[in-house]
Design a protein around this motif. Structure first.
Motif, PDB file in Angstrom:
ATOM      1  N   GLU A 178       0.762  -1.265  -0.073  1.00  0.00           N
ATOM      2  CA  GLU A 178      -0.081   0.129  -0.111  1.00  0.00           C
ATOM      3  C   GLU A 178       1.025   1.214   0.021  1.00  0.00           C
ATOM      4  OE1 GLU A 178      -3.452  -0.021   2.693  1.00  0.00           O
ATOM      5  OE2 GLU A 178      -2.629  -2.156   3.316  1.00  0.00           O
ATOM      6  N   GLY A 179       2.045   1.200  -0.090  1.00  0.00           N
ATOM      7  CA  GLY A 179       2.894   2.305   0.207  1.00  0.00           C
ATOM      8  C   GLY A 179       2.791   3.424  -1.027  1.00  0.00           C
ATOM      9  N   PRO A 180       2.336   4.797  -0.760  1.00  0.00           N
ATOM     10  CA  PRO A 180       2.115   5.767  -1.516  1.00  0.00           C
ATOM     11  C   PRO A 180       3.258   5.894  -2.655  1.00  0.00           C
ATOM     12  CG  PRO A 180       2.397   6.643   0.396  1.00  0.00           C
ATOM     13  CD  PRO A 180       2.558   5.147   0.561  1.00  0.00           C
ATOM     14  N   ALA A 181       4.452   5.524  -2.280  1.00  0.00           N
ATOM     15  CA  ALA A 181       5.544   5.992  -3.207  1.00  0.00           C
ATOM     16  C   ALA A 181       5.994   4.494  -3.952  1.00  0.00           C
ATOM     17  CB  ALA A 181       6.721   6.428  -2.424  1.00  0.00           C
ATOM     18  N   ASN A 182       5.892   3.659  -3.276  1.00  0.00           N
ATOM     19  CA  ASN A 182       6.400   2.249  -3.935  1.00  0.00           C
ATOM     20  C   ASN A 182       5.487   1.148  -4.329  1.00  0.00           C
ATOM     21  OD1 ASN A 182       6.213   1.940  -0.900  1.00  0.00           O
ATOM     22  ND2 ASN A 182       7.160  -0.120  -1.185  1.00  0.00           N
ATOM     23  N   ILE A 197       5.602  13.005   3.689  1.00  0.00           N
ATOM     24  CA  ILE A 197       5.735  12.777   5.226  1.00  0.00           C
ATOM     25  C   ILE A 197       5.066  11.528   5.547  1.00  0.00           C
ATOM     26  CG2 ILE A 197       5.597  13.644   7.549  1.00  0.00           C
ATOM     27  CD1 ILE A 197       5.349  16.513   6.315  1.00  0.00           C
ATOM     28  N   GLN A 198       5.636  10.453   6.137  1.00  0.00           N
ATOM     29  CA  GLN A 198       5.013   9.141   6.147  1.00  0.00           C
ATOM     30  C   GLN A 198       5.520   9.082   7.831  1.00  0.00           C
ATOM     31  OE1 GLN A 198       5.045   6.447   2.693  1.00  0.00           O
ATOM     32  NE2 GLN A 198       6.917   7.580   2.704  1.00  0.00           N
ATOM     33  N   ARG A 199       4.325   7.992   8.377  1.00  0.00           N
ATOM     34  CA  ARG A 199       4.523   7.543   9.850  1.00  0.00           C
ATOM     35  C   ARG A 199       5.233   6.377   9.749  1.00  0.00           C
ATOM     36  NH1 ARG A 199      -0.341   8.104  13.741  1.00  0.00           N
ATOM     37  NH2 ARG A 199       1.228   7.064  14.948  1.00  0.00           N
ATOM     38  N   LEU A 200       5.803   6.004  10.825  1.00  0.00           N
ATOM     39  CA  LEU A 200       6.492   4.560  11.080  1.00  0.00           C
ATOM     40  C   LEU A 200       6.085   4.291  12.276  1.00  0.00           C
ATOM     41  CD1 LEU A 200      10.214   5.017  11.985  1.00  0.00           C
ATOM     42  CD2 LEU A 200       9.275   6.878  10.697  1.00  0.00           C
ATOM     43  N   GLU A 233      -2.133   8.639   9.667  1.00  0.00           N
ATOM     44  CA  GLU A 233      -2.604   7.236   9.865  1.00  0.00           C
ATOM     45  C   GLU A 233      -2.185   6.188   9.036  1.00  0.00           C
ATOM     46  OE1 GLU A 233      -3.253   4.859  13.119  1.00  0.00           O
ATOM     47  OE2 GLU A 233      -3.062   6.959  13.333  1.00  0.00           O
ATOM     48  N   GLY A 234      -1.632   5.013   9.436  1.00  0.00           N
ATOM     49  CA  GLY A 234      -1.470   3.861   8.570  1.00  0.00           C
ATOM     50  C   GLY A 234      -0.524   4.196   7.470  1.00  0.00           C
ATOM     51  N   TYR A 235      -1.126   4.084   6.232  1.00  0.00           N
ATOM     52  CA  TYR A 235      -0.642   4.551   4.902  1.00  0.00           C
ATOM     53  C   TYR A 235      -0.908   6.051   4.211  1.00  0.00           C
ATOM     54  CZ  TYR A 235       1.822  -0.213   4.548  1.00  0.00           C
ATOM     55  OH  TYR A 235       2.555  -1.229   4.925  1.00  0.00           O
ATOM     56  N   LYS A 236      -1.253   6.625   5.153  1.00  0.00           N
ATOM     57  CA  LYS A 236      -1.804   7.952   4.755  1.00  0.00           C
ATOM     58  C   LYS A 236      -0.483   8.707   4.613  1.00  0.00           C
ATOM     59  CE  LYS A 236      -5.547   8.583   7.501  1.00  0.00           C
ATOM     60  NZ  LYS A 236      -6.528   9.188   8.067  1.00  0.00           N
ATOM     61  N   SER A 237      -0.335   9.659   3.833  1.00  0.00           N
ATOM     62  CA  SER A 237       0.649  10.714   3.845  1.00  0.00           C
ATOM     63  C   SER A 237       0.219  12.124   3.444  1.00  0.00           C
ATOM     64  CB  SER A 237       1.888  10.189   2.659  1.00  0.00           C
ATOM     65  OG  SER A 237       1.326  10.015   1.433  1.00  0.00           O
ATOM     66  N   LEU A 238       1.249  12.972   3.529  1.00  0.00           N
ATOM     67  CA  LEU A 238       1.009  14.299   3.393  1.00  0.00           C
ATOM     68  C   LEU A 238       2.275  14.919   2.483  1.00  0.00           C
ATOM     69  CD1 LEU A 238      -0.641  15.669   6.425  1.00  0.00           C
ATOM     70  CD2 LEU A 238      -1.551  15.356   4.146  1.00  0.00           C
ATOM     71  N   GLN A 239       2.200  15.636   1.493  1.00  0.00           N
ATOM     72  CA  GLN A 239       3.501  16.226   0.907  1.00  0.00           C
ATOM     73  C   GLN A 239       3.205  17.659   1.144  1.00  0.00           C
ATOM     74  OE1 GLN A 239       2.364  13.653  -2.865  1.00  0.00           O
ATOM     75  NE2 GLN A 239       4.332  14.266  -3.388  1.00  0.00           N
ATOM     76  N   THR A 252      -5.108  20.112   3.252  1.00  0.00           N
ATOM     77  CA  THR A 252      -4.771  20.004   1.906  1.00  0.00           C
ATOM     78  C   THR A 252      -3.327  20.004   1.689  1.00  0.00           C
ATOM     79  OG1 THR A 252      -6.731  20.945   1.439  1.00  0.00           O
ATOM     80  CG2 THR A 252      -5.300  20.923  -0.288  1.00  0.00           C
ATOM     81  N   ASP A 253      -2.798  18.950   1.044  1.00  0.00           N
ATOM     82  CA  ASP A 253      -1.269  19.101   0.702  1.00  0.00           C
ATOM     83  C   ASP A 253      -0.987  19.464  -0.540  1.00  0.00           C
ATOM     84  OD1 ASP A 253      -2.077  16.677  -0.553  1.00  0.00           O
ATOM     85  OD2 ASP A 253      -0.439  15.742   0.355  1.00  0.00           O
ATOM     86  N   SER A 254       0.374  19.329  -1.164  1.00  0.00           N
ATOM     87  CA  SER A 254       0.665  19.803  -2.637  1.00  0.00           C
ATOM     88  C   SER A 254       1.528  18.625  -3.328  1.00  0.00           C
ATOM     89  CB  SER A 254       1.554  21.130  -2.175  1.00  0.00           C
ATOM     90  OG  SER A 254       1.064  21.939  -1.392  1.00  0.00           O
TER      91      SER A 254
END
Length: 1015
Positions: A307-311, A734-737, A793-799, A807-809
């Motif tokens: 589910e990774g947003p980048a990979n 930005i992603q959580r671990l 949370e989880g696989y959510k991310s923000l740029q 709202t991210d970019s």
């Protein structure tokens, strides 16, 4: 663009424009959408069999289990596009028979022993399909294949007897990773998966990325770390295991699969109690791959990306397999304090946390009182979290009272940041990895992308292979991306700014620049135009040695492309003119209108997992979090109010200046967190001598580094799997671990250690979780205003930038550039020749950089047994022509000597380099390349000019084996093809589409309670 080769890891925008009838129900669909996607979406509770289809890869068409009727004809749902008015039937006797027949053929290739299988973890597609279809018996008995298991790879094994020939692994290798190693020999009497056309993994071009293992729908490809560890009955001796399998299969004819599967399902559920799955973010390069790590106690079973947003499903060898350092025998477990001796070398003794922290606090306090706060300096880590970077710089500024804080971006990417800040305002990737995939043209300058950022490189390789993307590579070394390029150019070292500006001048001469974009969005055009006039084709050809026609071709490619992305890395930044070359790249993108749009822009690829975030969150001598200038009174007052302290008003020392300040006697104490400065900074001998002069030195790390050996106090920190926090990837994501394991021994997360030191110094901090640190930073930093842990949370991310609303970019510049008037700036540069030139004595140019399988000096990867087997030592690459002239062969030992030091390494002879150019990786602590590098730096940022090294090469009498063992992937020969080539399977004499042969009959036990069961 074919639907099958859409953008990777990017969900299809679902905009229904028509409808189809599925089992009598009208279902909205988008024209061109795969029918299997429409069925899965419309009927989530109903399972359409789909063994080879994987949503991340698209149709493969080998398993035939997704058969449905479309307008009365049996078709594969995975390969049919939805069309208006289409009538689809997914449940009928004809469809059911076809699906069962297809799956029965699969079971003929697979020995079903789920209860004693390490893959019985609820995610085995074959096991789950047996349940969903309520299969009772096989019509075709299992058929052994005449092949042994292959355990030759250190990380995974292949079992041909369990392989169902679905081709997922081939699709992943050929078209996702695009390493092009795997194929299937469909014409063989007994088809199987091949590696470079052969039957052994070792020695093939397999790079152990793990894509094939991740997508395998059964246990044919499995991580060795899973074998014997995952199940309750799987660690039995082979003979006992075989006996259990035979016992289970002996009762199948009488009972059917039902009772057997019931036992395996129960055993799988039992595993949930002891197998933990935790989302984390990779701790190697800056791509930002995220995945679940499976652990049983402290044993790492496997890494599972999805589910990774980048990979998405992608990993590289390091992210998938190189986690041994977490449980390394030499992990730092307790604080250590130096014991000085008179007659021999100093030693270290174990200490309590209280003792170590008291010593640090007392010494820091005394030093500040005697010499002032600027007698102390702090270096943060690009391996640690954003929150830990924030606390490190807060400790320096708010507690000690100095801006002497920096991080390792000074060694690599600060010039790229400078180039972008000069021109467009923000020092980060201007879009997402998806934008790189979308670009009509990708230009890679000074980046060995396939080895430094392998998962990102797969996106370029796929778009280049299947989507018509053009690729230009400029480098002095012929690495993988250079071999794949439509145009590969080898300019002279340190001359990239010249050919880039010559391209810009030629574009101007042809009138190909985007004047309307420039008039609306960019200042300083006339000054820029005037300074470009010196970069004539003749001048560029003389300096760079690139033919004028090549420069014209590059300009023409840019002119014709629908969107240009430029990717660059240390081959640009680690020069005396690194900032100027980065500026030239951005100027060129502005000139051609390749900002403010998807599929275009500037991409300085960040080398470490959090080198972007460490700078973003303030560990810089001149900026507070969010790149807010230290010397801006209003900004400083904002932080003073937020922190309740008075802050120092002047910029501090950067890494380079800290070493000079030690030598001058002005810097007395240093605190380094998670950086091995001696093997990372340039001119290692000089740096070592400087660190030895410190009055007091604190190093905080996971294992004992070369730098830690000079410390007075060593603090044991926890790696990423033992803590929580966030990382920021190269695409500003930005992603959580999350914590997967408890800290080992007495080690602690870095943020907890920093807080304890701060509180010993009277700070009074009371953070109990990293989320509180993020909240504080967000309240003071506009680009992080809307960053909150619940939004991650989880696989959510923000740029970033992230508005307060959340709202991210993903695309950095949409409405304006971050300058007062909203416009970007052309920033003219003057090219200056390299700082160090070759001479009769030092007549070889030594290039240096990364290897795919190792990382930096190898502190983590050399602790991986499998990687040590594959690449056990450092080496220097020499060209065939130089090898002939010097009488060298792979394994010959040479001494490399520069003005600053020397190193002894074995040779690898390869055409990746040419002429008198050499290449040596960074991956050695014993013979580091930075023993050879000097103290020259980028003029604007003080980033060391690692790439400007002239050396003398002396052949030594010693010789040894090839430093790349026979199993190393560089000895392999890829076998590219468009995918699994299923048409070759369909041509086999023994193949017919299921449901078309009237003689087929499946034996099933009738189960009136299950509508899928047929007698």
């Amino acid at each position: 663009m074919s639907v099958e080769k859409r953008l990777l890891n990017t969900p299809l925008a679902m905009r229904p424009d028509t409808a189809v009838i599925i089992d009598g129900v009208e279902v909205p669909v988008a024209t061109g959408e795969l029918l299997v996607e429409a069925i899965n979406r419309a009927f989530p509770g109903r399972h359409l069999p789909q063994v080879c289809y994987h949503p991340a890869m698209g149709p493969i068409q080998t398993c035939d289990t997704c058969m449905v009727e479309v307008d009365g004809t049996l078709v594969r749902a995975c390969s049919v596009r939805a069309a208006s008015g289409m009538s689809v039937v997914t449940e009928s006797s004809r469809v059911d028979m076809a699906q069962r027949e297809a799956f029965d053929r699969i079971l003929q290739n697979h020995d079903l022993y789920c209860t004693v299988c390490d893959n019985n973890n609820g995610n085995c597609t074959v096991h789950n399909t047996v349940e969903h279809l309520d299969v009772k018996h096989q019509s075709r008995p299992f058929r052994d294949k005449p092949y042994e298991q292959d355990h030759s790879n250190p990380f995974y094994r292949y079992d041909p007897d369990q392989c169902i020939l679905c081709g997922r692994c081939v699709e992943a290798c050929q078209n996702v990773q695009v390493n092009e190693t795997l194929t299937i020999n469909w014409e063989s009497e007994h088809p199987r998966v091949l590696w470079d056309g052969g039957e052994q993994i070792a020695g093939s071009s397999c790079v152990s990325c793990g894509h094939c293992v991740t997508v395998c729908p059964c246990n044919a490809l499995m991580e060795k770390s899973m074998l014997g560890h995952a199940g309750y009955f799987t660690n039995l001796p082979p003979k006992a295991l075989d006996q259990m399998i035979e016992a289970v299969k002996a009762i199948e004819p009488e009972t059917g699969f039902g009772p057997i599967l019931a036992v395996s399902t129960a055993e799988s559920a039992m595993r949930e109690a002891r197998v933990r799955r935790t989302k984390t973010v990779c701790t190697y390069c800056g791509v930002g791959c995220s995945f679940d790590v499976w652990t049983r106690d402290r044993h790492i079973l496997k890494i599972e990306p999805a589910e990774g947003p980048a990979n998405g499903i992608s990993t590289c060898i390091k992210g998938k397999f190189a986690w041994d350092y977490i449980n390394a025998d030499d992990r730092l477990m307790t604080p250590l304090i130096r014991v000085k001796t008179h007659n021999g070398p100093d030693t270290f003794r174990e200490a309590t946390w209280d003792e170590a922290l008291t010593l640090i606090a007392e010494t820091f306090t005394k030093t500040r009182e005697k010499h002032g706060p600027d007698a102390l300096a702090f270096i943060a880590s690009s391996k640690c979290t954003n929150e830990e970077s924030y606390l490190m710089q807060k400790l320096a500024r708010a507690v000690i009272g100095t801006n002497n804080v920096d991080n390792c971006s000074r060694y690599c990417q600060t010039p790229a940041t400078m180039g972008l800040k000069r021109t467009v305002g923000y020092g980060g990737d201007t879009g997402s990895i998806t934008d790189i995939e979308k670009a009509g043209l990708v230009i890679i300058v000074g980046s060995n992308t396939a080895e430094s950022h392998p998962v990102l490189a797969t996106r370029v390789k796929r778009s280049h292979k299947h989507r018509g993307q053009r690729l230009i590579v400029a480098d002095i070394r012929k690495h993988e991306m250079a071999r794949r390029a439509d145009l590969f150019v080898r300019p002279e070292p340190s001359t990239d700014a010249v050919w880039i500006n010559a391209v810009a001048q030629y574009i101007l001469d042809q009138g190909w620049h985007q004047q309307a974009f420039i008039d609306k969005w960019v200042n300083g055009f006339e000054d820029y135009r005037n300074t470009l006039q010196q970069y004539t084709l003749e001048f560029a050809e003389r300096v760079t040695k690139l033919p004028s026609e090549t420069i014209k071709r590059i300009a023409n490619e840019i002119h014709q492309a629908d969107g240009v992305c430029v990717l660059w890395a240390m081959g640009v930044t680690q020069h005396c003119g690194g900032s100027d070359t980065s500026t030239s790249i951005s100027n060129l993108l502005l000139l051609t209108g390749n900002y403010m749009r998807p599929g275009a822009g500037a991409y300085p690829l960040r080398g470490h997992n959090n080198v972007q975030g460490t700078s973003d969150f303030g560990s810089m001598p001149n900026t507070l979090p969010g790149y807010q200038p230290v010397e801006d009174d209003a900004i400083r007052k904002k932080f003073e109010a937020g922190w309740g302290v008075k802050l120092p008003p002047k910029n501090g020392l950067d890494n380079h200046e800290m070493i000079r300040a030690i030598q001058e006697g002005n810097l007395k104490c240093m605190y380094i967190k998670g950086e091995d400065t001696i093997t990372s900074d340039a001119n290692a001998n000089d740096v070592t001598a400087a660190l030895s002069m410190l009055d007091f030195f604190v190093v905080q790390d996971v294992c004992l580094s070369e730098t830690a050996r000079f410390a007075d106090v060593i603090l044991p920190a926890s790696p990423s799997l033992e803590k929580e926090g966030t990382f920021t990837s190269t695409e500003r994501r930005i992603q959580r671990l999350y914590r997967a394991l408890e800290p080992l021994g007495q080690s602690k997360p870095d943020w907890e250690i920093i807080q304890e030191i701060a509180n010993r110094l009277g700070a009074g901090w009371n953070y109990t979780h990293p989320s509180q640190i993020m909240d504080e930073c967000a309240a003071l930093t506009p680009i992080f205003a809307g960053v909150r842990y619940d939004r991650l949370e989880g696989y959510k991310s923000l740029q970033w930038p992230v508005e307060k609303s959340g709202t991210d970019s993903p695309l950095l510049f949409i409405e304006k550039f971050p300058f007062p008037d909203g416009k970007a700036k052309f920033y003219p540069i003057e090219w200056i020749e390299p700082c160090e030139e070759r001479s009769p004595e030092f007549n070889h140019h030594l290039n240096n950089g990364r290897l795919l399988e190792h990382f930096e000096q190898g502190a983590m990867t050399y602790r991986s047994k499998g990687i040590r087997e594959m690449t056990p030592t450092n080496f220097v690459e020499v060209s065939p022509e130089l090898a002939t002239r010097k009488g060298l062969s792979s394994g010959s030992m040479v001494r490399l000597r520069s003005l600053y030091g020397e190193a002894t390494v074995p040779v690898v002879v390869t055409d990746r380099v040419e002429g008198d150019h050499l290449y040596m990786s960074l991956n050695s602590a014993t013979q580091p390349v930075n023993r050879l590098t000097g103290s020259m730096v980028d003029r604007a940022t003080h980033t060391p000019a690692y790439k400007e090294i002239s050396v003398n090469l002396t052949v030594l009498p010693e010789t040894g084996p090839d430093p790349l063992p026979p199993q190393n992937f560089r000895h392999g020969h890829p076998t590219p093809q468009t995918g699994v080539e299923v048409e070759r399977k369909w041509k086999r004499a023994d193949y017919a589409p299921p449901g078309t042969n009237g003689t087929e009959h499946l034996v099933q036990i009738h189960n009136p309670g299950c509508p899928r069961s047929r007698s």
